[in-house]
Design a protein around this motif. Structure first.
Motif, mmCIF file in Angstrom:
data_model
loop_
_atom_site.group_PDB
_atom_site.id
_atom_site.type_symbol
_atom_site.label_atom_id
_atom_site.label_comp_id
_atom_site.label_asym_id
_atom_site.label_seq_id
_atom_site.Cartn_x
_atom_site.Cartn_y
_atom_site.Cartn_z
ATOM 1 N N GLN A 286 4.817 -5.051 -1.418
ATOM 2 C CA GLN A 286 3.792 -5.862 -0.763
ATOM 3 C C GLN A 286 2.850 -4.954 0.009
ATOM 4 O O GLN A 286 3.267 -3.960 0.587
ATOM 5 C CB GLN A 286 4.430 -6.855 0.211
ATOM 6 N N GLN A 287 1.586 -5.345 0.023
ATOM 7 C CA GLN A 287 0.618 -4.616 0.830
ATOM 8 C C GLN A 287 0.637 -5.175 2.251
ATOM 9 O O GLN A 287 0.495 -6.380 2.466
ATOM 10 C CB GLN A 287 -0.784 -4.756 0.245
ATOM 11 N N TYR A 288 0.861 -4.283 3.205
ATOM 12 C CA TYR A 288 0.778 -4.593 4.632
ATOM 13 C C TYR A 288 -0.461 -3.858 5.151
ATOM 14 O O TYR A 288 -1.137 -3.155 4.401
ATOM 15 C CB TYR A 288 2.027 -4.080 5.360
ATOM 16 N N PHE A 289 -0.722 -3.976 6.436
ATOM 17 C CA PHE A 289 -1.862 -3.277 7.031
ATOM 18 C C PHE A 289 -1.406 -2.582 8.305
ATOM 19 O O PHE A 289 -0.866 -3.217 9.209
ATOM 20 C CB PHE A 289 -3.012 -4.253 7.300
ATOM 21 N N HIS B 223 -5.545 0.470 7.969
ATOM 22 C CA HIS B 223 -5.407 0.966 6.599
ATOM 23 C C HIS B 223 -4.387 0.123 5.841
ATOM 24 O O HIS B 223 -3.349 -0.243 6.406
ATOM 25 C CB HIS B 223 -4.932 2.423 6.586
ATOM 26 N N PRO B 224 -4.634 -0.156 4.544
ATOM 27 C CA PRO B 224 -3.621 -0.821 3.724
ATOM 28 C C PRO B 224 -2.409 0.101 3.575
ATOM 29 O O PRO B 224 -2.557 1.326 3.516
ATOM 30 C CB PRO B 224 -4.304 -1.025 2.378
ATOM 31 N N TRP B 225 -1.235 -0.503 3.507
ATOM 32 C CA TRP B 225 0.010 0.256 3.396
ATOM 33 C C TRP B 225 0.989 -0.554 2.558
ATOM 34 O O TRP B 225 1.159 -1.746 2.769
ATOM 35 C CB TRP B 225 0.572 0.512 4.802
ATOM 36 N N TRP B 226 1.619 0.074 1.577
ATOM 37 C CA TRP B 226 2.548 -0.604 0.682
ATOM 38 C C TRP B 226 3.986 -0.308 1.087
ATOM 39 O O TRP B 226 4.315 0.832 1.417
ATOM 40 C CB TRP B 226 2.330 -0.135 -0.752
ATOM 41 N N ALA B 227 4.826 -1.339 1.026
ATOM 42 C CA ALA B 227 6.256 -1.158 1.287
ATOM 43 C C ALA B 227 7.043 -2.168 0.467
ATOM 44 O O ALA B 227 6.530 -3.235 0.105
ATOM 45 C CB ALA B 227 6.564 -1.357 2.776
ATOM 46 N N VAL C 165 -0.053 -9.666 6.895
ATOM 47 C CA VAL C 165 -1.059 -10.689 6.635
ATOM 48 C C VAL C 165 -1.681 -10.405 5.267
ATOM 49 O O VAL C 165 -1.570 -9.297 4.765
ATOM 50 C CB VAL C 165 -2.137 -10.726 7.744
ATOM 51 N N PRO C 166 -2.346 -11.394 4.671
ATOM 52 C CA PRO C 166 -2.857 -11.209 3.310
ATOM 53 C C PRO C 166 -4.043 -10.260 3.159
ATOM 54 O O PRO C 166 -4.222 -9.682 2.090
ATOM 55 C CB PRO C 166 -3.261 -12.618 2.871
ATOM 56 N N THR C 167 -4.884 -10.117 4.197
ATOM 57 C CA THR C 167 -6.119 -9.354 3.996
ATOM 58 C C THR C 167 -6.375 -8.349 5.110
ATOM 59 O O THR C 167 -5.938 -8.533 6.257
ATOM 60 C CB THR C 167 -7.343 -10.297 3.917
ATOM 61 N N LEU C 168 -7.133 -7.330 4.760
ATOM 62 C CA LEU C 168 -7.572 -6.335 5.733
ATOM 63 C C LEU C 168 -8.418 -6.999 6.817
ATOM 64 O O LEU C 168 -8.281 -6.683 8.010
ATOM 65 C CB LEU C 168 -8.379 -5.238 5.020
ATOM 66 N N GLY D 202 -2.163 -15.280 -1.019
ATOM 67 C CA GLY D 202 -3.213 -14.280 -0.963
ATOM 68 C C GLY D 202 -2.750 -12.849 -0.752
ATOM 69 O O GLY D 202 -3.575 -11.944 -0.605
ATOM 70 N N TYR D 203 -1.443 -12.617 -0.724
ATOM 71 C CA TYR D 203 -0.924 -11.263 -0.530
ATOM 72 C C TYR D 203 -1.072 -10.449 -1.818
ATOM 73 O O TYR D 203 -0.986 -10.993 -2.917
ATOM 74 C CB TYR D 203 0.555 -11.298 -0.137
ATOM 75 N N GLN D 204 -1.270 -9.141 -1.665
ATOM 76 C CA GLN D 204 -1.295 -8.223 -2.793
ATOM 77 C C GLN D 204 0.142 -7.790 -3.078
ATOM 78 O O GLN D 204 0.819 -7.277 -2.182
ATOM 79 C CB GLN D 204 -2.163 -7.004 -2.484
ATOM 80 N N ILE D 205 0.600 -8.004 -4.308
ATOM 81 C CA ILE D 205 1.998 -7.778 -4.688
ATOM 82 C C ILE D 205 2.049 -7.066 -6.038
ATOM 83 O O ILE D 205 1.209 -7.301 -6.897
ATOM 84 C CB ILE D 205 2.735 -9.140 -4.845
ATOM 85 N N PHE D 206 3.040 -6.211 -6.227
ATOM 86 C CA PHE D 206 3.403 -5.752 -7.560
ATOM 87 C C PHE D 206 4.899 -5.507 -7.570
ATOM 88 O O PHE D 206 5.536 -5.425 -6.527
ATOM 89 C CB PHE D 206 2.595 -4.510 -8.008
ATOM 90 N N ASP D 207 5.478 -5.469 -8.757
ATOM 91 C CA ASP D 207 6.917 -5.230 -8.834
ATOM 92 C C ASP D 207 7.219 -4.181 -9.887
ATOM 93 O O ASP D 207 6.377 -3.840 -10.706
ATOM 94 C CB ASP D 207 7.698 -6.517 -9.094
ATOM 95 N N PHE D 208 8.435 -3.644 -9.797
ATOM 96 C CA PHE D 208 8.913 -2.682 -10.779
ATOM 97 C C PHE D 208 10.435 -2.783 -10.817
ATOM 98 O O PHE D 208 11.054 -3.352 -9.920
ATOM 99 C CB PHE D 208 8.463 -1.248 -10.448
#
Length: 163
Positions: A66-69, A152-156, A126-129, A48-54
């Motif tokens: 990955q989206q963290y909070f 707040h959502p935070w990406w790292a 965690v996966p969700t806000l 359930g985690y929000q992920i993207f790659d590049f």
């Protein structure tokens, strides 16, 4: 007296923030089979985690984001606790943060060094806000309204250390 309390808080926080009692493993045991980036991405997405790659143009490595909070612990409306109540709340607060760290819900937590409205942060892994907000609101300091939470959502980039 306030400075002594702040120093005690910081000392306790540092102690609770560091993993203790870890026995070094032999080198051959330290090298677990690495998951490929695609395997890790699939696993996190399934959880359930929000992920993207590049792709990093310089190294040609695939970077997984990955989206963290990030939970900001802010000054709450009830700051009238007695010294004994505050001391008890502080112990319960630090115990809560240590539990979040030990159970893998929080990756880092700590107070700010000034006396501003924002008192500290916790970064939830965690996966969700909703889950981050629920965990942050379990904090005894929040329940006592000495602190308030703002998440707040935070990406790292996954797996990169703080420097």
């Amino acid at each position: 007296m306030e400075n002594v309390r702040i120093l005690c808080f910081l000392a306790c926080f540092i102690i609770f923030s560091c993993k203790q009692g870890v026995t070094p493993k032999p080198v051959e045991e330290e090298m677990p089979k690495e998951e490929s980036t695609s395997q890790l991405k699939a696993k996190l997405t399934n959880e359930g985690y929000q992920i993207f790659d590049f792709v990093d143009e310089e190294t040609k490595d695939t970077i997984l984001m990955q989206q963290y909070f990030m939970a900001f612990l802010k000054t709450g409306p009830n700051r009238n606790q007695s010294k004994s109540e505050l001391d008890s709340l502080q112990i319960l607060h630090l115990t809560h943060l240590k539990r979040m760290y030990d159970e893998g819900y929080a990756d880092i937590s700590g107070p700010f060094g000034d006396d501003g409205e924002i008192r500290g942060i916790t970064i939830y892994n965690v996966p969700t806000l909703k889950m981050a907000d629920s965990l942050a609101n379990l904090d005894p300091m929040v329940k006592a309204e000495r602190l308030e939470i703002e998440v707040h959502p935070w990406w790292a980039a996954k797996g990169y250390p703080l420097r």
